[in-house]
Design an enzyme around this catalytic site. Structure first.
Site, mmCIF file in Angstrom:
data_model
loop_
_atom_site.group_PDB
_atom_site.id
_atom_site.type_symbol
_atom_site.label_atom_id
_atom_site.label_comp_id
_atom_site.label_asym_id
_atom_site.label_seq_id
_atom_site.Cartn_x
_atom_site.Cartn_y
_atom_site.Cartn_z
ATOM 1 N N LYS A 154 2.326 -4.132 10.818
ATOM 2 C CA LYS A 154 0.950 -4.561 11.158
ATOM 3 C C LYS A 154 1.080 -5.171 12.545
ATOM 4 C CE LYS A 154 -3.309 -4.530 9.696
ATOM 5 N NZ LYS A 154 -3.749 -3.376 8.470
ATOM 6 N N ASN A 173 -16.067 0.775 10.062
ATOM 7 C CA ASN A 173 -15.325 2.344 9.703
ATOM 8 C C ASN A 173 -15.440 2.419 8.335
ATOM 9 O OD1 ASN A 173 -12.848 3.816 8.588
ATOM 10 N ND2 ASN A 173 -13.336 4.564 10.476
ATOM 11 N N LYS A 186 0.851 -1.127 0.094
ATOM 12 C CA LYS A 186 -0.029 -0.091 -0.055
ATOM 13 C C LYS A 186 0.832 1.348 -0.084
ATOM 14 C CE LYS A 186 -3.588 -1.991 2.663
ATOM 15 N NZ LYS A 186 -4.723 -1.622 3.856
HETATM 16 N N1 GLU Z 1 -4.962 -0.156 9.281
HETATM 17 C C1 GLU Z 1 -5.157 0.642 8.104
HETATM 18 C C2 GLU Z 1 -4.857 -0.210 6.793
HETATM 19 O O1 GLU Z 1 -4.883 -1.407 6.955
HETATM 20 C C3 GLU Z 1 -4.596 1.802 8.214
HETATM 21 C C4 GLU Z 1 -3.132 1.699 8.532
HETATM 22 C C5 GLU Z 1 -2.483 3.159 8.921
HETATM 23 O O2 GLU Z 1 -3.119 3.828 8.747
HETATM 24 O O3 GLU Z 1 -1.215 3.018 9.167
HETATM 25 O O4 GLU Z 1 -4.587 0.337 5.916
#
Ligand code: GLU
Length: 430
Positions: A122, A237, A110
């Protein structure tokens, strides 16, 4: 508990573990494919196929009834060649090692796609926050930060919200970290409440990012969002804000669901009513008598389908029955690789999770930048910047998919992994 129940419980757990491993192995398969297409050798794959670091912790928590319960938590850091690692922390009974590892790899992807100066991380704790009190959750959140404090920090690894965690939990975690370090450290974590250095637009960021992807996808196939029938699985959310944004854009949200089931109305649902009545875990279906199952919901007649709940929802078994012409993955890992193939062969445009759900981490980055400079932006500034990042990431991946004649998932992996691979190469790691 009877022997039969124990066996059922075990097989449910084992089944989940198997699913997580599948998810992890599928991720590795696509990474290998992407690296091959980009011309990297096997040494690069060896480096990038697993996280560089995984910490498992045991967290003792004094429960409200006076007993001590010990929880298991994880923090996985995929690769920090690009910069500090970044990614959420989930509180869920189904968290396991393979899932956290896979999720940390997806965070690298990402951040690569959106060109943020981060690697992927994570975390997760095996717990059920739906059955914990406010104070128990506070003690668990603080205990987790103490347990992982050695490997996290504003320039090392920056946590954020994920499934069943929210701004209150981020606030406790930030406070605990600041106490440990003995200075205020808002940049340690993102997704905080506004008064503690949170960013405007962070709460709605994932849904905004998904909305931008839906707009782009609709344009690509020459359709219009106004009047389009949208089905959303999940009302957390991402799912709940998305339902609102779709409704506001004039689309017809015909079905939504929570963990127990969904509701369907071909004439469109009253989204504002649902938003008012849902609880803090996004549950609303108990208010209705005529519910449909989550399985049925995915196969409904619609134009746009958004899985915004959990992984492994669109599989070999139901991919042939999906009626939507666009599937946008707001959840992490909702579609298996086999199902991706089937949808692609059927001409369905699939916008992959690592692109569609990247709005959250993008605004987290904005939050961290604001914390670091101590200067805060307006909601409009945040939205404008998010729009730019998402549109250019979408276009880049769409173009690459066309050029290489591959699906958007592989194209997204190629863009995401290239950045990590290049950074690792320049550092001389491979
Ligand atoms: N938990 C969200 C994701 O999977 C956001 C991660 C973040 O903001 O660092 O993208």
């Amino acid at each position: 508990m009877s022997v039969k129940t124990v066996i059922n419980e075990m097989s449910k757990e084992q089944q989940k573990e198997k699913e997580s491993l599948n998810l992890y192995y599928s991720t590795q398969t696509v990474i290998q494919e992407a690296l091959n297409k980009l011309g990297y050798n096997n040494e690069m794959y060896e480096l990038l196929k697993e996280p560089i670091r995984l910490l498992t912790v045991r967290i003792p928590v004094r429960m409200d009834d006076g007993t001590v319960k010990v929880f298991t938590g994880y923090r996985s850091q995929h690769n920090d060649a690009v910069g500090p690692t970044k990614g959420g922390v989930r509180f869920h009974p189904d968290v396991d090692e393979a899932e956290v590892k896979a999720l940390s790899i997806w965070m690298s992807l990402k951040c690569g796609i959106t060109n943020l100066p981060y690697g992927g991380g994570k975390g997760g704790i095996i717990c059920d926050p739906r059955n914990m009190s406010f104070r128990e959750l506070e003690r668990l959140s603080r205990g987790y930060v103490r347990a992982i404090s050695q490997i996290v920090g504003p320039t090392k690894d920056i946590p954020a919200p994920d499934v069943y965690t929210n701004s209150q939990i981020m606030a406790w975690m930030m406070d605990e970290y600041s106490r440990l370090r003995e200075f205020d450290s808002p940049g340690f974590i993102t997704g905080k409440p506004l008064v503690l250095g949170g960013s405007h637009g962070r709460e709605t960021a994932t849904a905004r990012g998904v909305t931008i992807c839906i707009n782009e996808a609709v344009k690509k196939i020459g359709k219009e969002l106004h009047g389009a029938r949208v089905v959303i699985q999940g009302f957390g959310n991402a799912g709940s804000y998305l339902a609102k944004f779709m409704h506001d854009a004039g689309a017809k949200v015909v079905a939504v669901s929570d963990v127990y089931g969904g509701i369907y109305d071909p004439n469109g649902l009253d989204i504002n009513y649902l938003l008012d009545r849902r609880d803090s875990f996004g549950t609303f279906s108990k208010l209705f008598n005529n519910t449909i199952s989550n399985k049925e919901l995915l196969e409904l007649d619609c134009d746009i389908l958004v899985p915004a709940a959990i992984s492994n929802q669109i599989t070999e078994e139901n991919a042939a029955n999906i009626k939507a012409s666009i599937v946008v993955e707001a959840a992490n890992g909702p579609t298996t690789l086999e199902a991706t193939k089937i949808l692609t062969e059927r001409g369905i445009l699939l916008v992959p999770d690592i692109l569609a759900s990247a709005g959250g981490v993008t605004v987290s980055y904005f939050e961290w930048v604001q914390n670091n400079q101590g200067y805060y932006w307006t909601e409009e500034e945040v939205m404008e910047k998010l729009e730019k990042v998402m549109v250019s990431s979408f276009d880049n991946i769409y173009q690459l998919a066309e050029t290489h004649q591959v699906d958007m998932r592989l194209a997204a992996y190629m863009v995401g992994i290239k950045k990590v691979a290049e950074a690792s190469r320049f550092r001389g790691w491979v």
